[in-house]
Write an enzyme that holds these catalytic residues in place. Structure first.
Site, PDB file in Angstrom:
ATOM      1  N   GLY A 168      44.622  30.389  48.967  1.00  0.00           N
ATOM      2  CA  GLY A 168      43.692  29.748  49.889  1.00  0.00           C
ATOM      3  C   GLY A 168      44.517  29.054  50.957  1.00  0.00           C
ATOM      4  O   GLY A 168      45.543  29.581  51.383  1.00  0.00           O
ATOM      5  N   SER A 197      49.714  33.800  46.566  1.00  0.00           N
ATOM      6  CA  SER A 197      49.610  33.348  47.947  1.00  0.00           C
ATOM      7  C   SER A 197      49.988  31.872  48.079  1.00  0.00           C
ATOM      8  O   SER A 197      51.144  31.512  47.902  1.00  0.00           O
ATOM      9  CB  SER A 197      48.206  33.641  48.475  1.00  0.00           C
ATOM     10  OG  SER A 197      48.111  33.410  49.853  1.00  0.00           O
ATOM     11  N   ALA A 198      49.025  30.998  48.355  1.00  0.00           N
ATOM     12  CA  ALA A 198      49.334  29.571  48.482  1.00  0.00           C
ATOM     13  C   ALA A 198      49.932  29.009  47.204  1.00  0.00           C
ATOM     14  O   ALA A 198      50.786  28.128  47.237  1.00  0.00           O
ATOM     15  CB  ALA A 198      48.071  28.788  48.866  1.00  0.00           C
ATOM     16  N   GLU A 243      52.618  42.622  50.824  1.00  0.00           N
ATOM     17  CA  GLU A 243      51.415  42.731  50.008  1.00  0.00           C
ATOM     18  C   GLU A 243      51.675  43.639  48.798  1.00  0.00           C
ATOM     19  O   GLU A 243      52.304  44.686  48.922  1.00  0.00           O
ATOM     20  CB  GLU A 243      50.261  43.306  50.824  1.00  0.00           C
ATOM     21  CG  GLU A 243      49.848  42.454  52.016  1.00  0.00           C
ATOM     22  CD  GLU A 243      49.143  41.187  51.593  1.00  0.00           C
ATOM     23  OE1 GLU A 243      47.904  41.155  51.620  1.00  0.00           O
ATOM     24  OE2 GLU A 243      49.843  40.220  51.234  1.00  0.00           O
ATOM     25  N   HIS A 283      52.482  37.428  51.829  1.00  0.00           N
ATOM     26  CA  HIS A 283      51.776  38.258  52.809  1.00  0.00           C
ATOM     27  C   HIS A 283      52.700  38.659  53.969  1.00  0.00           C
ATOM     28  O   HIS A 283      52.247  38.770  55.119  1.00  0.00           O
ATOM     29  CB  HIS A 283      50.556  37.543  53.397  1.00  0.00           C
ATOM     30  CG  HIS A 283      49.592  37.014  52.381  1.00  0.00           C
ATOM     31  ND1 HIS A 283      48.765  37.831  51.647  1.00  0.00           N
ATOM     32  CD2 HIS A 283      49.315  35.744  51.982  1.00  0.00           C
ATOM     33  CE1 HIS A 283      48.015  37.085  50.842  1.00  0.00           C
ATOM     34  NE2 HIS A 283      48.346  35.821  51.021  1.00  0.00           N
TER      35      HIS A 283
END
Length: 243
Positions: free
Chosen positions: A86, A118-119, A190, A155
């Protein structure tokens, strides 16, 4: 120390976490209680339900740390911790607000597995500085969990030669980072991830792999299966503003 750091949680043509399901199942083998940290998103209950649907079939009980009176106690009682993706600025702010920075460090040092996407992968680094996100809130510091001594750019995107975009490429932004800081940055494309088991660090995922950026050196292409254990002994030299 046991870590699984995913570049992304959803890949094209796959459901949530499905692209890494076998790796996740292996990583979580033996874990019964998983504490999920949903603070990178706005809908904590909905986010936790999504994670529960994905991971409960693997034999783990998923609990959102937001659901009880003390998020740090939920982490302390867990066999594994998953910090979801997020907005990383919102996430880091919440980790500090709820006393989770030290709680997660302590639990991981005691043997619990840490999984990030991700985060959540950004949070495993010493600082927030190589995130792709907008600073929608102001964290008290850029200092993150520091589970690894190097930086990650989830990413990671390669420059498209036929693109009309005139802004900086991701590689150029990382070069700017290295003008001020001397610490490796791993650009995770990715579908890729890092797996740490005790003192060994390995790149996994799709064939596209990752790119390693180090100050004063040309970027190095890495393929799945590459061992990156030497990065665990990195001495991170940051601008003093993060300390």
């Amino acid at each position: 120390m046991r870590l699984l750091l995913l570049s992304n949680s959803t890949a094209p043509g796959h459901g949530y976490l499905d692209h890494a399901r076998e790796e996740i199942a292996d990583f979580l083998a033996g874990a019964r209680r998983l504490a999920f940290v949903p603070y990178a998103g706005a809908d904590h209950d909905g986010y936790t339900a999504q994670v529960s649907r994905a991971l409960t079939p693997l034999g783990v009980e998923v609990t959102g740390v937001h659901a009880g009176p003390d998020p740090a106690e939920a982490v302390a009682a867990a066999d594994a911790v998953f910090v979801g993706g997020g907005n990383s600025f919102r996430l880091l702010t919440a980790l500090h607000r709820h006393g989770l920075v030290e709680a997660i460090r302590t639990r991981v040092a005691a043997g619990a597995g840490y999984m990030g996407s991700s985060a959540g992968t950004n949070m495993a680094c010493p600082t927030l500085r190589t995130t792709n996100d907008m600073p929608i809130v102001q964290p008290p510091t850029f200092a993150a969990l520091g589970l690894v001594p190097f930086q990650i750019n989830p990413h990671y995107l390669d420059a498209a030669p036929d693109s009309s975009h005139m802004g900086e490429t991701r590689a150029q932004r990382i070069a700017e980072f290295h003008q001020e800081n001397d610490v490796p940055v791993l650009g995770l494309r990715e579908g890729t991830w890092l797996r740490a088991d005790d003192a060994r660090l390995t790149l996994g995922g799709v064939a596209a792999g990752a790119v390693l950026f180090e100050r004063g050196s040309a970027p190095v292409e890495l393929r799945p299966g590459t061992e990156l254990t030497r990065l665990l002994t990195t001495t991170a030299l940051f601008d003093a503003a993060d300390r």
